[in-house]
Design an enzyme around this catalytic site. Sequence first.
Site, short mmCIF file in Angstrom:
data_model
loop_
_atom_site.label_atom_id
_atom_site.label_comp_id
_atom_site.label_asym_id
_atom_site.label_seq_id
_atom_site.Cartn_x
_atom_site.Cartn_y
_atom_site.Cartn_z
N ASP A 274 0.82 -1.22 0.00
CA ASP A 274 0.00 0.00 0.00
C ASP A 274 0.85 1.27 0.00
O ASP A 274 0.33 2.36 0.18
CB ASP A 274 -0.96 0.00 1.21
CG ASP A 274 -0.22 -0.01 2.55
OD1 ASP A 274 1.03 0.05 2.57
OD2 ASP A 274 -0.91 -0.07 3.59
N HIS B 156 3.39 1.98 2.13
CA HIS B 156 3.93 2.45 3.42
C HIS B 156 5.45 2.29 3.49
O HIS B 156 6.02 1.42 2.84
CB HIS B 156 3.24 1.77 4.61
CG HIS B 156 3.50 0.31 4.80
ND1 HIS B 156 2.52 -0.62 5.01
CD2 HIS B 156 4.66 -0.40 4.85
CE1 HIS B 156 3.04 -1.81 5.18
NE2 HIS B 156 4.35 -1.71 5.08
N GLU C 281 1.35 4.22 7.43
CA GLU C 281 0.33 3.77 6.50
C GLU C 281 -0.20 4.96 5.69
O GLU C 281 0.08 6.12 6.01
CB GLU C 281 -0.81 3.09 7.29
CG GLU C 281 -0.38 1.81 8.01
CD GLU C 281 -0.22 0.60 7.07
OE1 GLU C 281 0.10 0.78 5.89
OE2 GLU C 281 -0.41 -0.53 7.55
C1 F6R Z 1 9.31 -3.37 8.39
C2 F6R Z 1 8.85 -2.22 7.62
C3 F6R Z 1 7.83 -2.37 6.54
C4 F6R Z 1 8.23 -3.40 5.49
C5 F6R Z 1 7.13 -3.54 4.46
C6 F6R Z 1 7.46 -4.56 3.40
O1 F6R Z 1 10.31 -2.99 9.30
O2 F6R Z 1 9.29 -1.15 7.89
O3 F6R Z 1 7.66 -1.13 5.91
O4 F6R Z 1 9.41 -3.01 4.88
O5 F6R Z 1 5.93 -3.90 5.11
O6 F6R Z 1 7.55 -5.82 3.99
P1 F6R Z 1 8.09 -7.05 3.14
O7 F6R Z 1 9.51 -6.77 2.84
O8 F6R Z 1 7.94 -8.24 4.06
O9 F6R Z 1 7.26 -7.13 1.92
#
Ligand code: F6R
Length: 261
Positions: free
Chosen positions: A136, A138, A143
């Site tokens: 999304d 973030h 978010e």
């Molecule tokens: C986690 C974080 C999140 C992840 C994101 C992507 O510390 O900051 O922003 O980087 O949710 O997660 P993955 O890499 O598991 O797709």
Amino acid sequence: MEVVIVPDAAAGGELIASAIGRLLTEKPDALLGVATGSTPVPVYRALAAKVSSGEVDASRARVCQLDEYVGLPPGHPESYRSVVLRQVVEPLGVDPAAFMGPDGAAEDVRAACLAYDEALAAAGGVDLQLLGIGSDGHIGFNEPCSSLSSRTRIKTLTERTRQDNARFFDGDIEQVPHHVITQGIGTILDARHLVLLATGEGKAEAVAQTVEGPLAAVVPASALQLHPHATVVVDEAAAAGLKHADYFRHTYANKPSWQGI
Ligand code: F6R
């Protein structure tokens, strides 16, 4: 921002690990901001291999978390503190005393958030912040519609993010906390170098909006457009939605190698 398109996740991991190695050569006690989740794992693997081979010395490096779940019991294997200890601090030989993160178990969460921002500033600021990106858009756990100047604070996860992260909790969304402490977007922008890694087709739309869309709180990662040194590393699948992909490839192919990322 610079966009580097790499063939796959392993190549992205190698590129970023090399940049971190270069930073640690110049500044052995650099403060490295680390993300969790699946995406950065190839970076940590490549970096651990460089440490094992003696190419990189991370013994004086300092490490800080980007975010943390609220309410998981201390020592829970999926708390981000546990994950960073397992994936970064231990394999790189970083002194555990040089590792910091927000206290997700604090009784006074607001005080814990303030204390974390103060600790980052007192440490001289983050030298390189590694980021993933949510489907999304973030960054950290800011978010959609997070303030672009937010500081570390408590946030409520979207159901989409909880669903995305259920894979770390036996596929059970009920076990995924609703709340997190995350560095704010303003806090993240304070780091001297931002490096966002995105891999896989599930990130293609968020990457396109981040890089080529308007600066907008609804796509928190688009805040990277405000940063003077932001690098976005994407594999071919995550680059699929970029209209300027050819330009990004051309620019990187012709970049002097001494420049790094
Ligand atoms: C986690 C974080 C999140 C992840 C994101 C992507 O510390 O900051 O922003 O980087 O949710 O997660 P993955 O890499 O598991 O797709």
